[in-house]
Enzyme design. Structure first.
Site, short mmCIF file in Angstrom:
data_model
loop_
_atom_site.label_atom_id
_atom_site.label_comp_id
_atom_site.label_asym_id
_atom_site.label_seq_id
_atom_site.Cartn_x
_atom_site.Cartn_y
_atom_site.Cartn_z
CG HIS A 217 4.04 -10.69 0.33
ND1 HIS A 217 3.66 -10.13 1.52
CD2 HIS A 217 3.06 -11.55 0.00
CE1 HIS A 217 2.50 -10.61 1.89
NE2 HIS A 217 2.11 -11.48 0.99
CG ASP A 558 2.93 2.52 -8.72
OD1 ASP A 558 3.26 1.93 -7.68
OD2 ASP A 558 1.89 2.29 -9.34
#
Length: 592
Positions: A217, A558
């Site tokens: 990915h 994050d």
């Protein structure tokens, strides 16, 4: 990079339309993906695979006799939504149950599991076998956490052939799980890929270097080393995989006499001629080890757009597995042997269209509040349109770089669904739930599933009988956090959006419980959210695609936590914008 596209947001829909138009003898398009165009025998197990687009031939190219019965197709590098998976499964199934199989990524697990639960609740037996072949993504003692890469093919092939042979769901699931247990893959990359509409690759590799242990990915490798020759690459592939054997194979001791299926997979920019040069040395090494290679596959089987890289997969066969590995198959991208002629006609599974059910009745105050909620959804869409590139950059440091575009797609779909619901007279709760459904469906991936769950849960809590009050909103957010923890298997400290959602929820609940009006309580909680997002920079991820690259993410917040804090602050600004001299006088009003 991708050169030929129109609007990047339409890329997946347009490639699916073109793919189905090109191969009508194998596939037909249904909402969410494609299924076989031929009619499988009634009562047969349907093998439904899927994942993000950008990996062709995986996943749609592997649909056809001897392989998969359907493929759910998500956005680029993002899992399909639960609705997409369910729709494809309903169209593919013929009464024998459904086996789902896909790479072991958090978003896929979330969405396929929701679809599986829905099928089982309807009386359609459904099971799952996730693919965990990538040895770089977790050590042997944590094999269940490994992700799926090119070894997807061995599991799909065995499951599809077994299902077409007439085996029942238990047997198909058993053989698929056995195939997965005996499959190992390892990959390297020399350059990253660039998604349609993007200007920068998801990762770069210094000149003369090679990334080791990449994902499919756009995730960077877990380490780097000097660029090898073709023979050196072959030796690295074989030695690494022979050091990580399936338990049964290792217990046998001597590898001489073993038989393996083999996949030497190009990830997009490394072409088949180069792979043949590498395979020349791999073949020599396998002969030296006394291992027989059975019907090797060399070429592009599971790609990553135009990533310059390759991987080797070894599938340790037994008599049973070899029968299905060598069985005939016929799909748009994978053909082996002669498949018995399929029955003619359209697949008999139920066609599921997306539609909005009749809206439940709503009180006037709830309908008025729905208008204010729609303004918030529109503001969130504007925010994420502006911040998509920044969020993608954060995600590309240790992930796949799709978080920004996924959030943008989700917010765009939610705002559009909200406007449609508002025009139809929806109340606040219904509007939030329809917006949540649309967000999950169009965004896909982990964040799509979780944001859909968040909006749906809040909507169910506030309902349509009255204007939402602070207590109902706060309770809905608390409940959503609990559901996300339970369903996503993450908790505080795992470096996910929960590291913002839970502190935000606690702060909001405390303020609301003390009688503070919603807008003031939300402002305080938004500050907590922003500080909590910043704090994730010092955490190491324990969940999701960033987990194998934990060290690379240290020092970077994050992206899911950052986007959650951004949305919280945007909502606060919308609530504050409603403040007028009149409303300032009603500080005791819990709706204000």
């Amino acid at each position: 990079m991708a050169y030929l596209f129109n609007n990047p947001e339409d890329f997946t829909d347009e490639l699916t339309e073109g793919f189905a138009a090109a191969y009508p003898q194998w596939v037909r398009r249904v909402p969410g993906g494609v299924v076989r165009s031929s009619r499988p025998a009634p009562g047969r197990v349907a093998v439904v695979i899927g994942g993000g687009s950008g990996h062709y031939p995986a996943f749609a190219g592997l649909v056809g006799p001897g392989l998969a019965h359907g493929a759910a197709m998500g956005n680029i590098f993002a899992s399909p939504s639960a609705q997409q998976v369910y729709s494809v499964a309903k169209a593919a199934q013929t009464g024998g149950g459904v086996l789902f199989s896909y790479g072991n990524y958090a978003g896929d697990v979330l969405n396929f599991t929701q679809a599986q639960d829905r099928l089982n609740a309807e009386g359609i037996p459904a099971r799952t076998v996730t693919v965990t072949d990538d040895i770089s993504s977790a050590p042997p003692e944590q094999a269940a956490k490994r992700r799926g890469i090119a070894g997807d093919l061995t599991v799909f092939k065995v499951a599809g052939a077994c299902a077409d042979a007439g085996a029942d769901l238990d047997e198909v699931a058993r053989l698929a799980a056995r195939a997965n247990d005996r499959t190992r893959s390892f990959g390297v990359a020399f350059a990253g890929c660039t998604l349609p509409g993007s200007k920068e690759p998801l990762f770069t590799v210094p000149a003369g270097r090679m990334a080791v242990g990449l994902g499919i990915h756009g995730e960077p490798g877990i380490s780097e080393q000097a660029m090898p020759s073709a023979d050196e690459a072959a030796e690295l592939f074989v030695s690494t995989l022979l050091a990580d054997l399936p338990e049964e194979v290792a217990a046998a001791g001597d590898l001489r006499g073993s038989r393996v299926g083999l996949i030497l997979n190009g990830l997009g920019a490394v072409k088949t001629e180069e792979l043949f040069v590498v395979y020349r040395r791999i073949s020599q090494l396998m002969d030296e080890a006394g291992i027989t290679v059975v019907e090797p596959e060399i070429g592009e089987l599971v790609t990553s757009f135009q990533m310059a890289g390759a991987s080797l997969t070894l599938f340790w066969l037994d008599e049973e597995l070899e029968r299905y590995w060598t069985a005939p198959a016929s799909t748009p991208a994978y053909r082996k042997g002669a498949v018995a002629e399929a029955e003619q006609g359209v697949a008999v599974g139920e066609h599921v269209d997306y539609h909005t059910a009749e809206l439940p009745a709503a009180a006037a105050a709830s309908q008025e509040a729905a208008g204010r909620i729609q303004a918030i959804l529109d503001a969130v869409k504007t925010l994420l349109d502006d911040k998509a590139a920044e969020l993608g950059r954060l995600d590309s440091i240790a992930g796949d770089g799709d978080h920004g575009i996924g959030m943008q797609r989700g917010a765009t779909a939610a705002a559009a669904a909200g406007r449609e619901a508002l025009a139809a007279g929806a109340g606040a709760g219904t509007l939030l739930q329809l917006a949540g459904d649309a967000w999950a469906d169009k965004a896909g991936g982990t964040s799509g599933a979780l944001w859909g769950m968040l909006l749906n849960t809040i909507g169910a809590r506030v309902g349509n009988d009255a204007a939402p009050d602070a207590a109902a909103v706060s309770a809905g957010i608390v409940e959503a956090g609990q559901k996300i923890m339970q369903f996503g298997k993450a908790s505080l400290g795992d470096k996910t959006l929960l590291d913002v959602l839970l502190p935000f929820s606690d702060a909001l609940s405390e303020q609301v419980g003390a009688g503070v009006p919603l807008r003031a309580a939300w402002a305080h909680a938004a500050e907590v959210a922003e500080k909590s997002a910043e704090a994730t920079a010092h955490m190491l991820p324990r969940m999701g695609r960033a987990r194998p690259l934990a060290e690379k993410s240290l020092g970077t917040p994050d992206p899911g936590a950052v986007s959650m804090a951004m949305v919280a602050r945007t909502v606060e600004r919308q609530l504050a914008a409603r403040t007028t001299p009149a409303t300032q006088e009603s500080e005791g009003d819990p709706h204000a």
